[in-house]
Design an enzyme around this catalytic site. Structure first.
Site, mmCIF file in Angstrom:
data_model
loop_
_atom_site.group_PDB
_atom_site.id
_atom_site.type_symbol
_atom_site.label_atom_id
_atom_site.label_comp_id
_atom_site.label_asym_id
_atom_site.label_seq_id
_atom_site.Cartn_x
_atom_site.Cartn_y
_atom_site.Cartn_z
ATOM 1 N N TYR A 281 0.838 -1.200 0.000
ATOM 2 C CA TYR A 281 0.000 0.000 0.000
ATOM 3 C C TYR A 281 0.870 1.246 0.000
ATOM 4 O O TYR A 281 1.736 1.425 0.867
ATOM 5 C CB TYR A 281 -0.898 -0.011 1.232
ATOM 6 C CG TYR A 281 -2.176 0.771 1.069
ATOM 7 C CD1 TYR A 281 -3.385 0.125 0.855
ATOM 8 C CD2 TYR A 281 -2.193 2.159 1.136
ATOM 9 C CE1 TYR A 281 -4.570 0.831 0.703
ATOM 10 C CE2 TYR A 281 -3.364 2.878 0.992
ATOM 11 C CZ TYR A 281 -4.552 2.206 0.770
ATOM 12 O OH TYR A 281 -5.717 2.917 0.613
ATOM 13 N N TYR A 329 -1.058 4.594 -10.532
ATOM 14 C CA TYR A 329 -2.039 3.768 -11.259
ATOM 15 C C TYR A 329 -3.459 4.241 -10.973
ATOM 16 O O TYR A 329 -4.165 4.747 -11.837
ATOM 17 C CB TYR A 329 -1.812 2.307 -10.877
ATOM 18 C CG TYR A 329 -2.924 1.339 -11.161
ATOM 19 C CD1 TYR A 329 -3.460 1.202 -12.429
ATOM 20 C CD2 TYR A 329 -3.410 0.515 -10.153
ATOM 21 C CE1 TYR A 329 -4.474 0.283 -12.688
ATOM 22 C CE2 TYR A 329 -4.406 -0.403 -10.395
ATOM 23 C CZ TYR A 329 -4.948 -0.521 -11.660
ATOM 24 O OH TYR A 329 -5.947 -1.423 -11.901
#
Length: 382
Positions: A281, A329
């Protein structure tokens, strides 16, 4: 965990990503769910358990199940922020082992970018943050800035080392046609981008996007009926230590990740040295450094040195966040489900120019809140 895994990921998919003003949260989740089930060779009629997290409805599972036209016999709305979906993998594994169901659908969706453009923010009542918001701490970036400052103070971590993460992740994004940001950046670009909350610059921070994702998990007895090779769940761990940054036990240490990683590796019978590709993350660049240290990939305070020299970029010794991550992304508020999607595709060999050759074992690690929760999943190919 026994030598024979009990469950595997058999289908993954994203919805439309980026800016989706023409779609609702339900539409994004349904789009991803149908695509993930198609990826597995299943249909909505095969779903026995539904897992969902999000702040968009009082009971997201009830609303989503009605929208999809399914009536699952098991439901879980555990919400611990961005790590919720790694936690859902562990809960699905436990349910399968207990014989409660054989096929589970995990979904997420968010229209946070479009909602912001329309001036439709979600209500978020910070009832326990009397020492933070009223004194001007921006959420959540201010909390991560405090952690970054403390890490810099204690260990000499530099802004250049944080920037290494953003630059390496962007290099992976240039190989992913679905990534929102694909223009190459340099360390100087990161350092010259405007402050958001010192010491974090704009390019140290994740994107704000719309998007949804879905993951299908099936029991070992069902996986051979699926369309693609299974990606086995080898180990799982989860933990949380606090809600507000004021109550974080140690600003320079992600203790929840230490606990979740320890349990995941122990249950899988693996060590950090055996991981071929890591999906970690990356809400902020400091999140990555703290997590790498907590999971045992390097020592405490050594995260900055570990990522230096573009070690995590394509061609580097430690492939990480190979789809471009939350930094480049997409990041629809709770990014954890996309870590599982990319880890699965890497182990299947479906990633084209960003494929990590010979990848057999992957790690997906989610962080939620302000370094509050953590969940770690270890996956292996057949």
């Amino acid at each position: 965990m026994s030598s024979s895994p009990k469950a595997a990921i058999v289908g993954v998919a994203e919805s439309d990503l980026g800016s989706t003003p023409d779609k609702t949260v339900l539409q994004l989740q349904a789009q991803a769910a149908r695509a993930a089930l198609e990826d597995a060779g299943l249909g909505l009629q095969d779903v026995e358990a539904l897992f969902c997290a999000g702040n968009w409805a009082w009971s997201p599972n009830l609303m989503l199940a009605e929208y999809l036209g399914i009536q699952p016999r098991y439901t879980d709305t555990t919400n611990i922020g961005g790590s919720s979906f790694e936690a859902h993998i562990g809960h699905a594994l436990a349910g399968i082992e207990a014989g409660l169901f054989e096929v589970a659908l995990i979904t997420y969706g968010s229209t946070q970018r479009s909602d912001r453009a329309r001036g439709r923010g979600q209500p978020y009542y910070r009832l326990t943050e009397q020492y933070e918001g009223p004194f001007g701490l921006p959420a959540p970036v201010g909390a991560y800035a405090l952690a970054a400052s403390r890490h810099m103070f204690e260990y000499g971590t530099t802004s250049e080392q944080l920037a290494e993460v953003a630059v390496a992740t962007r290099k992976w994004a240039t190989l992913n046609e679905k990534a929102m940001k694909r223009e190459p950046i340099t360390i100087e670009d990161v350092l010259n981008s405007r402050w958001i909350a010192e010491p974090l610059h704009l390019l140290d921070c994740c994107l704000v996007t719309d998007g949804g994702g879905a993951v299908v998990v099936a029991s070992a007895s069902r996986v051979r009926q699926m369309r693609k090779a299974p990606v086995w769940v080898l180990g799982h761990g989860e933990a949380h230590t606090h809600n507000t940054i004021t109550n974080m036990p140690d600003l320079a240490s992600h203790q929840a990740a230490t606990a979740s990683g320890r349990d995941a590796f122990a249950r899988a019978g693996l060590t950090p040295a055996e991981i071929d590709v890591a999906e970690i993350y990356d809400s902020f660049t400091i999140t990555v450094l703290l997590t790498l240290e907590a999971l045992g990939f390097c020592g405490k305070g050594e995260g900055g040195a570990f990522v230096s020299g573009q070690r995590t970029a394509p061609g580097g010794a430690f492939p990480m966040n190979t789809n471009g991550g939350g930094l480049s992304y997409c990041h629809p508020g709770m990014y954890g489900i996309f870590l599982l999607i990319e880890a699965t595709r890497q182990l299947r060999g479906e990633c084209g120019p960003r494929q990590v050759e010979g990848a057999r074992i992957a790690l997906a690690h989610g962080t939620g809140g302000v370094l509050s929760s953590a969940a770690t999943v270890l996956l292996g190919k057949d």
